[in-house]
Design a protein around this motif. Sequence first.
Motif, PDB file in Angstrom:
ATOM      1  N   ARG A 113       0.819  -1.215   0.000  1.00 42.77           N
ATOM      2  CA  ARG A 113       0.000   0.000   0.000  1.00 42.77           C
ATOM      3  C   ARG A 113       0.855   1.269   0.000  1.00 42.77           C
ATOM      4  NH1 ARG A 113      -4.314  -1.739  -2.162  1.00 42.77           N
ATOM      5  NH2 ARG A 113      -5.472  -3.226  -0.946  1.00 42.77           N
ATOM      6  N   ASP A 114       1.946   1.201  -0.753  1.00 41.09           N
ATOM      7  CA  ASP A 114       2.862   2.343  -0.887  1.00 41.09           C
ATOM      8  C   ASP A 114       3.386   2.316  -2.322  1.00 41.09           C
ATOM      9  OD1 ASP A 114       5.275   3.874  -1.042  1.00 41.09           O
ATOM     10  OD2 ASP A 114       5.497   3.751   1.138  1.00 41.09           O
ATOM     11  N   LYS A 115       2.973   3.304  -3.125  1.00 39.85           N
ATOM     12  CA  LYS A 115       3.323   3.304  -4.552  1.00 39.85           C
ATOM     13  C   LYS A 115       4.823   3.329  -4.790  1.00 39.85           C
ATOM     14  CE  LYS A 115      -0.946   5.461  -6.125  1.00 39.85           C
ATOM     15  NZ  LYS A 115      -1.574   6.597  -6.788  1.00 39.85           N
ATOM     16  N   ALA A 116       5.513   4.249  -4.131  1.00 37.97           N
ATOM     17  CA  ALA A 116       6.955   4.391  -4.351  1.00 37.97           C
ATOM     18  C   ALA A 116       7.697   3.122  -3.933  1.00 37.97           C
ATOM     19  CB  ALA A 116       7.493   5.600  -3.591  1.00 37.97           C
ATOM     20  N   LEU A 117       7.315   2.558  -2.792  1.00 38.24           N
ATOM     21  CA  LEU A 117       7.966   1.338  -2.310  1.00 38.24           C
ATOM     22  C   LEU A 117       7.678   0.163  -3.243  1.00 38.24           C
ATOM     23  CD1 LEU A 117       9.645  -0.047  -0.136  1.00 38.24           C
ATOM     24  CD2 LEU A 117       7.538  -0.361   1.182  1.00 38.24           C
ATOM     25  N   ALA A 118       6.444   0.073  -3.722  1.00 35.23           N
ATOM     26  CA  ALA A 118       6.092  -1.002  -4.658  1.00 35.23           C
ATOM     27  C   ALA A 118       6.914  -0.883  -5.938  1.00 35.23           C
ATOM     28  CB  ALA A 118       4.595  -0.950  -4.976  1.00 35.23           C
ATOM     29  N   GLN A 119       7.051   0.340  -6.473  1.00 37.89           N
ATOM     30  CA  GLN A 119       7.870   0.545  -7.674  1.00 37.89           C
ATOM     31  C   GLN A 119       9.321   0.163  -7.419  1.00 37.89           C
ATOM     32  OE1 GLN A 119       7.228   4.672  -8.616  1.00 37.89           O
ATOM     33  NE2 GLN A 119       5.273   4.281  -9.630  1.00 37.89           N
TER      34      GLN A 119
END
Length: 176
Positions: free
Chosen positions: A35-41
């Motif tokens: 649930r964290d866009k930057a971390l997922a990327q």
Amino acid sequence: MGEIRSFEILSEAKFAEIYQAFWKKLYSVAYNHLRDKALAQEIVQDVFVKLWLNRDKVKQVENADAYLLTAIRNKIYDHFDSVACRKKHYQRALEDFSEERNAVDDIIIFNEGMSVILDELKKMPEKTEAVFRLSKFHKYSNDEIAEKTQLSSKAVEYHITQAMKKLRTRLAMFLS
């Protein structure tokens, strides 16, 4: 672009094809867990970087989808392990900090306790006090104390035992 089943020989063109085919799916999996866009990327990029760096070793991979999903899942688990480890270290640091804040109190209690011990030692017979000081303050062995004081080893043990009994009683009262 055909369906990618295996990695075969991983050239730049083949890598780009794999990247295009799997990036969204891997990102979706990562984002759903984190649930964290930057971390997922970042995690997806790490998986692809690792794939590229290990391209010689992945020639035997027959199921690209399963391989990449396992890789992304492992990266997510590594992230959660890292977060848990940081939390544990943070909590331990907080505990250490709170212990340091109480160091002044500990020093005061120690000094008061030593004062009680020294006062109680003054009340003891001269030999008992001397034997106790040599044993506990100067760290002499019982044999060394016996030689130094011209007492038997049993007499040294007796004096130490008597001093410890009196001190335990007095310190129990002090601490309560």
